[in-house]
Design an enzyme around this catalytic site. Structure first.
Site, mmCIF file in Angstrom:
data_model
loop_
_atom_site.group_PDB
_atom_site.id
_atom_site.type_symbol
_atom_site.label_atom_id
_atom_site.label_comp_id
_atom_site.label_asym_id
_atom_site.label_seq_id
_atom_site.Cartn_x
_atom_site.Cartn_y
_atom_site.Cartn_z
ATOM 1 N N SER A 105 -37.519 60.014 52.672
ATOM 2 C CA SER A 105 -38.200 60.464 51.488
ATOM 3 C C SER A 105 -38.444 59.477 50.771
ATOM 4 C CB SER A 105 -37.444 61.590 50.965
ATOM 5 O OG SER A 105 -38.161 62.171 50.074
ATOM 6 N N GLU A 200 -43.381 63.394 58.283
ATOM 7 C CA GLU A 200 -42.283 64.672 57.493
ATOM 8 C C GLU A 200 -42.994 64.935 55.342
ATOM 9 O OE1 GLU A 200 -40.150 64.841 54.649
ATOM 10 O OE2 GLU A 200 -39.874 62.218 54.596
ATOM 11 N N HIS A 270 -36.508 67.149 54.693
ATOM 12 C CA HIS A 270 -35.522 67.300 53.605
ATOM 13 C C HIS A 270 -35.188 68.729 54.360
ATOM 14 C CE1 HIS A 270 -38.468 64.736 52.039
ATOM 15 N NE2 HIS A 270 -37.921 64.867 50.477
#
Length: 313
Positions: A105, A200, A270
């Site tokens: 992230s 992602e 996630h």
């Protein structure tokens, strides 16, 4: 490898822990498994939405890198904040520390900066919140994590329906799409030629994902890669205004217009069950009949750290 469990440091380069009690239980759980744990994040030092002031979070990272009893530095969580630190991070210190840096992230900014400035590898993998704080901790996530960091080679297999057959080799790199897009034009984006780029994302509308992919295209990043591998992109509520435009149509359009094969289904992002990938490793990606295999090698691991320790004695 070391006979004792590796030492673990926790740092908050981004947000603070939303549940301090759960975070402390995660620390206790690691200690029960024999790990020395240094928690450089202190809940009482949180500042605004961050796990401390910018100076405090930077100090956490540098102190963990200097700690001789630490082998693994794990991000507390993502959120936002790593970008604020990039100009002040001593990347040479991190690269020479012999530590394994783990997160995803928002932590992508630090990982790509480390790769760009020093060529050092790191790991896109679990974070304390909420991979280690979960009551239903994922066995897949934990097994992937410990297996990947244990030795300088790791292989991941998954199903990838509608992905083109291919076989390519190159540097594995990437992470969170938003973070990567924000690094375009900065010295913290690695200049990787012939690479395998994985991405992602979470809580982003399909058109925003498409727009960031186009940014990477127009910036000349995608044309230099051999393959684009998409992990979990999250879900958002679509409205009637989309008129048929959603994740699948965005993906179909991207496959038609991007100058490289697009492979889907990579279990990163996630999500509860996530793989660990060695960012900066040499990698081989093969896809055949809807099945993909990603083999990574030549990256810093616990085994290589143990060998270095033995040679130094």
């Amino acid at each position: 490898m070391k006979m004792t469990p590796p030492g673990i440091a926790i740092v908050a380069t981004g947000g603070y822990a939303p549940d301090s009690d759960a975070m402390l239980r995660a620390v206790d759980g690691l200690r029960e498994h024999g790990h020395l744990v240094r928690n450089y994040y202190q809940a009482e030092q949180r500042y605004q939405r961050f796990g401390g002031t910018d100076d405090a979070r930077l100090a956490q990272l540098h102190d963990a890198a200097r700690d001789p009893e630490i082998d693994i530095v794990i991000a507390l969580r993502g959120g936002y904040g790593s970008s604020r630190l990039l100009e002040s991070i001593d990347f040479d210190l991190l690269a020479s520390s012999g530590k394994l840096f783990v997160g995803h992230s928002d932590f992508t900014a630090l990982q790509l900066g480390l790769l760009a400035r020093t060529g050092a590898s790191s790991f896109s993998g679990p974070m304390i919140c909420d991979d280690f704080t979960r009551a239903d901790r994922s066995q897949f996530t934990m097994a992937q994590f410990w297996d990947c960091i244990a030795r300088p080679q790791h292989q991941l297999d998954w199903e990838c329906k509608n992905s083109p057959d291919l076989a390519v080799e190159g540097t594995l790199w990437g992470g969170n799409l938003t973070m990567l897009a924000t690094l375009v034009g900065t010295p913290y984006l690695p200049r990787i030629a012939g690479g395998i780029l994985f991405l992602e994302e979470v809580n982003e509308h399909p058109y925003r994902i498409e727009r960031m992919l186009l940014q990477l295209l127009h910036a000349g990043v995608l044309e230099q890669q051999q393959a684009l591998v998409l992990g979990d992109l999250g879900t958002v509520r679509l409205t009637d205004y989309e008129n048929g435009y959603g994740f699948e149509s965005m993906l179909a359009w991207s496959r038609q217009h991007l100058p490289l094969p697009v492979v889907t289904g990579l279990p990163v992002g996630h999500i509860r069950d996530k793989a660990t990938l060695a960012v900066g490793a040499d990698a081989t990606l093969t896809v055949s009949d809807g099945k993909a295999s990603l083999a990574m090698h030549n990256y810093l691991s616990l085994a290589s750290l143990a060998l270095a320790d033995a040679a130094a004695k």
